[in-house]
Design an enzyme around this catalytic site. Structure first.
Site, short mmCIF file in Angstrom:
data_model
loop_
_atom_site.label_atom_id
_atom_site.label_comp_id
_atom_site.label_asym_id
_atom_site.label_seq_id
_atom_site.Cartn_x
_atom_site.Cartn_y
_atom_site.Cartn_z
CB SER A 106 -0.90 0.00 1.24
OG SER A 106 -1.51 1.26 1.41
CE1 TYR A 129 -6.35 4.60 -1.87
CE2 TYR A 129 -4.84 4.32 -0.03
CZ TYR A 129 -6.04 4.02 -0.65
OH TYR A 129 -6.89 3.14 -0.06
CB THR A 155 -6.85 2.31 -4.75
OG1 THR A 155 -6.01 1.17 -4.50
CG2 THR A 155 -8.14 2.14 -3.97
CE LYS A 217 -7.66 -3.23 -3.58
NZ LYS A 217 -8.19 -2.27 -2.60
CG HIS A 241 -11.25 0.22 -0.10
ND1 HIS A 241 -10.54 1.00 -0.97
CD2 HIS A 241 -10.56 0.28 1.06
CE1 HIS A 241 -9.47 1.49 -0.38
NE2 HIS A 241 -9.46 1.07 0.87
C1 FNR Z 1 -7.71 -1.82 3.15
N1 FNR Z 1 -7.80 -1.74 1.76
C2 FNR Z 1 -6.93 -0.91 1.07
N2 FNR Z 1 -6.97 -0.86 -0.28
C3 FNR Z 1 -6.09 -0.10 -0.98
O1 FNR Z 1 -6.15 -0.09 -2.20
N3 FNR Z 1 -5.15 0.64 -0.31
C4 FNR Z 1 -5.05 0.64 1.04
O2 FNR Z 1 -4.19 1.30 1.61
C5 FNR Z 1 -5.99 -0.13 1.77
N4 FNR Z 1 -5.96 -0.14 3.14
C6 FNR Z 1 -6.76 -1.01 3.84
C7 FNR Z 1 -6.63 -1.09 5.21
C8 FNR Z 1 -7.38 -2.01 5.93
C9 FNR Z 1 -7.20 -2.12 7.41
C10 FNR Z 1 -8.30 -2.85 5.25
C11 FNR Z 1 -9.10 -3.88 5.98
C12 FNR Z 1 -8.45 -2.75 3.89
C13 FNR Z 1 -8.72 -2.62 1.02
C14 FNR Z 1 -8.06 -3.94 0.68
O3 FNR Z 1 -7.10 -3.80 -0.33
C15 FNR Z 1 -9.06 -4.99 0.16
O4 FNR Z 1 -9.82 -4.44 -0.89
C16 FNR Z 1 -10.00 -5.53 1.24
O5 FNR Z 1 -9.37 -5.58 2.50
C17 FNR Z 1 -10.46 -6.93 0.85
O6 FNR Z 1 -11.39 -7.40 1.74
P1 FNR Z 1 -11.06 -8.41 2.97
O7 FNR Z 1 -10.20 -9.53 2.44
O8 FNR Z 1 -10.40 -7.59 4.01
O9 FNR Z 1 -12.43 -8.84 3.35
#
Ligand code: FNR
Length: 344
Positions: A106, A129, A155, A217, A241
């Site tokens: 990330s 981002y 994203t 994404k 997300h």
């Molecule tokens: C995320 N997600 C996320 N996505 C992204 O593109 N950049 C990011 O920095 C983050 N940060 C982030 C932090 C936390 C704590 C969570 C739980 C999620 C979303 C992540 O990439 C993904 O789409 C989801 O977490 C998928 O779902 P599950 O497996 O957590 O149910």
């Protein structure tokens, strides 16, 4: 005693983490409808197993965007691993490498992307981002490419953060030495300092900034999948997300079929959201995903047992997928097709 499935990791992680960190990792936006739907939608999909198929040899090695991986299970980008472990993403990446799969790092990691690359033993992709300054954004992309990242993931579902009420209630903030390393010196706070609203032109521009393949994404509709193709995206990640952005958005596994149909083989389609079992992976592959990504379970493994915990979470998923492929009579990835599911 070792956890026997990843839901046991969830319970152990909850017991270990401070309340505010747990809520940040676990929570969704507003009523958390989409967060729950991501799981409920998997439970509604039923499988049609075939029998008397020789499943003694299981082969799940594959490639994603040209990157070879030992299984179609990848690590989703999640922020702030430093809340779970002092080594943060540098610990995570060791566990992921041990499982011979890839990690999407990330932008808002607590360790710099360059440092994570040094700790890595396997392939990495970089999740972007954008910063409001295109110059700063371009530098970040360049640094990722130079340090060996193999693909760029933009994203698209986060022009602003969703309203995560657990965090508002806890006044959640990153403190002390846990902070966002990639923009250090250039940006104090990625959520507050980002602004710029990305558009499809951002995708066009990014393609001129890097040779890495570009994935978008956060796509949930056929319309946006077609636009992503028009703008030259090389891959799509169907995602809401993890239920943290627009509450009420469709479960990502329910959005997957229309995206796969619209794309019609012109690019690889991945999916994330609510994957907790090998059978969930099997269902996603059946509906046309090239591979899946897991988010929160990796944070649970990291919290409970650092790199080893991350590795174990991934091995549990691999073992469950292996068993599911055997019980479904689908010993190879190529044998997994739409006839394996009954949608109700
Ligand atoms: C995320 N997600 C996320 N996505 C992204 O593109 N950049 C990011 O920095 C983050 N940060 C982030 C932090 C936390 C704590 C969570 C739980 C999620 C979303 C992540 O990439 C993904 O789409 C989801 O977490 C998928 O779902 P599950 O497996 O957590 O149910």
């Amino acid at each position: 005693m070792d956890p026997i499935n990843i839901l046991e990791y969830e319970a152990l992680a909850q017991a270990r983490l401070e309340r505010a960190s747990w809520d940040y990792y676990q929570g969704g936006s507003e009523d958390e409808t989409t967060l729950r739907e991501n799981r409920a939608a998997f439970a509604r999909i039923r499988l049609r197993p075939r029998v008397l198929v020789d499943s003694s040899v299981i082969d799940m090695k594959t490639t994603v965007m040209g990157t070879p991986v030992s299984m179609p299970i990848l690590v989703a980008p999640t922020a702030a691993h430093g809340l779970a472990h002092p080594d943060g993403e540098c610990a995570t990446v060791r566990g992921v490498g041990a499982a011979h799969t890839l990690m999407v790092v990330s932008t808002v990691a607590t360790r710099a992307a360059t440092e994570v690359a040094k700790a890595a033993t396997g392939p990495l992709w970089f999740q972007l981002y954008t910063h409001r300054s295109l110059e700063v954004t371009a530098r970040l992309v360049q640094r990722a490419e130079e340090s060996g990242y193999r693909a760029l993931v933009l994203t698209a579902d986060t022009p602003l953060l969703g309203r995560r009420e657990r965090d508002l209630r806890n006044n959640f903030e990153l403190v002390n030495d846990v902070s966002f390393a990639n923009y250090r010196g250039e940006m104090d706070h990625p959520d507050k300092d980002r602004h710029r609203f990305d558009t499809w032109e951002t995708v066009d521009w990014l393609r001129t900034q890097t040779k890495m393949p570009l994935l978008v994404k956060g796509i949930l509709t056929a319309e946006d999948a077609l636009l992503a193709l028009d703008h030259g995206a090389h891959g799509i990640i169907v995602s809401n997300h993890g239920g943290r952005q627009l509450d009420g958005a469709i479960a990502s596994i329910e959005a997957l079929p229309e995206v796969v149909e619209a794309v019609a083989g012109r690019c690889e389609v991945l999916v994330d959201g609510g994957i907790r079992r090998g059978t969930d992976v099997l269902k996603a592959l059946t509906l046309g995903a090239r591979a899946v990504l897991v988010g929160r379970p990796i944070l649970w493994g990291l919290t409970v047992n650092g790199a080893e915990g991350v590795h174990h979470v991934l091995e549990l998923l691999r073992a469950e997928l292996t068993l599911a492929m055997r019980l479904a009579g689908r010993p190879t990835l190529a044998s997994i097709d739409r006839s394996l599911v009954k949608l109700s």
